[in-house]
Design an enzyme around this catalytic site. Structure first.
Site, PDB file in Angstrom:
ATOM      1  N   TRP A  56      -7.572 -11.744   5.313  1.00 26.98           N
ATOM      2  CA  TRP A  56      -6.902 -10.483   5.662  1.00 26.98           C
ATOM      3  C   TRP A  56      -6.635 -10.422   7.171  1.00 26.98           C
ATOM      4  CZ3 TRP A  56      -3.731  -8.210   2.866  1.00 26.98           C
ATOM      5  CH2 TRP A  56      -3.315  -6.893   3.115  1.00 26.98           C
ATOM      6  N   ARG A  57      -6.087  -9.341   7.626  1.00 28.68           N
ATOM      7  CA  ARG A  57      -5.405  -9.297   8.919  1.00 28.68           C
ATOM      8  C   ARG A  57      -6.337  -9.269  10.146  1.00 28.68           C
ATOM      9  NH1 ARG A  57      -3.340  -4.242  10.877  1.00 28.68           N
ATOM     10  NH2 ARG A  57      -4.797  -2.580  10.451  1.00 28.68           N
ATOM     11  N   TYR A  60     -14.620  -9.423  -0.319  1.00 24.52           N
ATOM     12  CA  TYR A  60     -15.068  -9.300   1.074  1.00 24.52           C
ATOM     13  C   TYR A  60     -16.577  -9.387   1.096  1.00 24.52           C
ATOM     14  CZ  TYR A  60     -10.368  -7.987   2.356  1.00 24.52           C
ATOM     15  OH  TYR A  60      -9.022  -8.029   2.577  1.00 24.52           O
ATOM     16  N   TRP A  89     -10.352   3.279  -5.015  1.00 21.75           N
ATOM     17  CA  TRP A  89      -9.900   3.800  -3.718  1.00 21.75           C
ATOM     18  C   TRP A  89      -8.400   4.069  -3.653  1.00 21.75           C
ATOM     19  CZ3 TRP A  89     -13.195  -0.208  -4.648  1.00 21.75           C
ATOM     20  CH2 TRP A  89     -12.645  -1.496  -4.697  1.00 21.75           C
ATOM     21  N   GLU A 148      -7.170 -12.181  -1.608  1.00 23.97           N
ATOM     22  CA  GLU A 148      -7.605 -11.631  -0.307  1.00 23.97           C
ATOM     23  C   GLU A 148      -9.081 -11.971  -0.146  1.00 23.97           C
ATOM     24  OE1 GLU A 148      -7.445  -7.401   0.796  1.00 23.97           O
ATOM     25  OE2 GLU A 148      -5.501  -7.289  -0.199  1.00 23.97           O
ATOM     26  N   GLU A 157      -6.197  -4.723  -6.428  1.00 24.96           N
ATOM     27  CA  GLU A 157      -7.543  -4.112  -6.518  1.00 24.96           C
ATOM     28  C   GLU A 157      -7.552  -2.943  -7.502  1.00 24.96           C
ATOM     29  OE1 GLU A 157      -8.592  -3.313  -2.404  1.00 24.96           O
ATOM     30  OE2 GLU A 157      -8.534  -5.440  -1.887  1.00 24.96           O
ATOM     31  N   TRP A 170      -4.425   5.896  -0.464  1.00 25.88           N
ATOM     32  CA  TRP A 170      -5.837   6.205  -0.688  1.00 25.88           C
ATOM     33  C   TRP A 170      -6.028   7.654  -1.181  1.00 25.88           C
ATOM     34  CZ3 TRP A 170      -4.001   3.016   3.131  1.00 25.88           C
ATOM     35  CH2 TRP A 170      -4.531   1.709   3.186  1.00 25.88           C
ATOM     36  N   HIS A 197       0.872  -1.177   0.000  1.00 26.52           N
ATOM     37  CA  HIS A 197       0.000   0.000   0.000  1.00 26.52           C
ATOM     38  C   HIS A 197       0.913   1.231   0.000  1.00 26.52           C
ATOM     39  CE1 HIS A 197      -2.936  -3.001   1.406  1.00 26.52           C
ATOM     40  NE2 HIS A 197      -3.895  -2.133   1.167  1.00 26.52           N
TER      41      HIS A 197
HETATM   42  C1  BMA Z   1      -6.681  -2.429   4.952  1.00 27.29           C
HETATM   43  C2  BMA Z   1      -6.982  -2.410   6.427  1.00 27.29           C
HETATM   44  C3  BMA Z   1      -6.146  -1.338   7.057  1.00 27.29           C
HETATM   45  C4  BMA Z   1      -4.662  -1.589   6.715  1.00 27.29           C
HETATM   46  C5  BMA Z   1      -4.453  -1.749   5.219  1.00 27.29           C
HETATM   47  C6  BMA Z   1      -3.027  -2.099   4.850  1.00 27.29           C
HETATM   48  O1  BMA Z   1      -7.499  -3.326   4.276  1.00 27.29           O
HETATM   49  O2  BMA Z   1      -6.688  -3.653   7.020  1.00 27.29           O
HETATM   50  O3  BMA Z   1      -6.323  -1.375   8.453  1.00 27.29           O
HETATM   51  O4  BMA Z   1      -3.885  -0.507   7.174  1.00 27.29           O
HETATM   52  O5  BMA Z   1      -5.317  -2.755   4.745  1.00 27.29           O
HETATM   53  O6  BMA Z   1      -2.604  -3.326   5.390  1.00 27.29           O
END
Ligand code: BMA
Length: 357
Positions: A309-310, A243, A177, A278, A172, A121, A110
């Site tokens: 994802w995280r 998602y 975005w 993802e 993406e 973004w 990112h």
């Molecule tokens: C997004 C979210 C954010 C994160 C970004 C980069 O989808 O999870 O919280 O900072 O990814 O990992």
């Protein structure tokens, strides 16, 4: 359906031995099961941070994931920690640990907007054009790629070999975005940027431990999917991100099935490896989501891996974010049931020699 032939060679003809083996392994697994992956898995989970050996996936099913996602955002600023607070030095160690036991690494980026200095973004018009050769920010972008290259080259195994990485730049790209999004550059500019980035890493920086992933967000049809595809000579893995954002598992099963049907066909005709790059349903509000929605949606399709994802947990802005179960989480039993079904492969079925030798 993907053909049963194993493609011999990734797009980087100078790919290292281990990278070549990973490339061939990913194709073999298409017939064995789907590798289960998780972003930032070893760094933190919903209720912990930086505890050696910890993993939410492991706490939920007794096995680590097979695929580990990591993120390079802020490396371009020489930051110590990435965009989500993960120290790059620790990330390197987690990558080494996972690799030694046969785990597979994928990396996203990112990256900030090189024209404005704001975040990924910030969709400032003309950013992509500005970093292409001849553009006013091309030198800045090159200097950022130098930092990425340094990090990638610093990922080494026991014998000094470089660790293979599935690199997933400009993810993406059909969404709006990010500054590299659909509304902010032409297809030609995006394709040139993807190719240029790859050329720079491969030919200028001599990086040969990468498999290249191309991935969109959700798409309406193959025309949309292909619009910004950089070409068969530049891509090893094709995928998309998805998602669930409403309560209807039905819509998710339908959409993922429709897109996977397109992806199956695209991967077969272009001789590429399909993956779900993802996925997630934030906070997993449906305790049977894994078997009745996620696995149901994947059924009948071939993807080499999926990446949840995280598990950020509670974030600074007060919101909560997690996509994968942990010990005691409501969907844990269903996640265990899904693992038992054998559709997915976790770390317990992998070894270094299986994947990399
Ligand atoms: C997004 C979210 C954010 C994160 C970004 C980069 O989808 O999870 O919280 O900072 O990814 O990992």
């Amino acid at each position: 359906m993907v053909s049963t032939k194993i493609y011999a060679q990734p797009v980087d003809i100078a790919a290292t031995k281990e990278t070549l083996h990973l490339y061939q392994f990913l194709q073999k697994t298409l017939y064995l099961g789907i590798l289960f992956g998780h972003q930032d898995d070893l760094a933190y989970g919903v209720n912990w941070k930086y505890v050696d050996g910890n993993s939410d996936v492991q706490s939920a099913v007794g096995a680590y994931p097979a695929v580990y996602g990591w993120e390079l955002g802020r490396i371009e600023n020489d930051a110590t920690n990435n965009i989500d607070g993960v120290p790059f030095a620790k990330m390197r160690q987690y990558i080494q640990t996972a690799y030694e036991r046969g785990g597979i690494i994928t990396i996203s980026w990112h990256l900030n907007n090189p024209l404005t200095g704001k975040t990924a973004w910030d969709p400032f018009p003309g950013t992509v054009a500005s970093i292409l050769p001849g553009g006013e920010k091309n030198a800045v972008y090159n200097s950022w790629l130098d930092k990425v290259a340094n990090f990638l080259q610093s990922l080494t195994g026991k014998y000094g070999e470089v660790i293979p990485v599935i690199f997933r730049p400009f993810h993406e790209l059909n969404g709006n975005w990010f500054w590299w999004g659909k509304a902010h550059c032409t297809p030609d500019e995006m394709i040139r940027l993807y190719r240029y980035t790859e050329h720079y890493l491969k030919d200028v920086k001599n990086i040969h431990n990468l498999l290249y992933a191309f991935n969109t967000d959700q798409f309406a049809n193959l025309n949309e999917y292909e619009e910004r595809y950089p070409g068969n000579a530049f891509v090893d893995i094709v995928g998309f991100d998805i998602y669930q954002r409403d309560n209807s598992g039905k819509a998710f099963v339908h959409n993922i099935g429709r897109m996977l049907t397109d992806l199956d066909a695209f991967a077969a005709t272009h001789k590429k490896i399909p993956a779900l790059t993802e996925f997630g349903f934030n906070e997993i509000p449906d305790k049977n989501w894994w078997t009745t929605v996620f696995a149901a949606g994947l059924k009948g399709h071939q993807v080499a891996y999926v990446l949840g994802w995280r598990n950020a947990g509670a974030k600074a802005d007060g919101s909560i974010e997690y996509y994968v179960p942990f010990q005691g989480e409501a969907s844990q039993p269903d996640f265990q049931k899904m693992k038992k079904s054998g559709l997915f492969i976790f770390q317990d079925k992998l070894s270094f020699s299986k994947v990399y030798q």
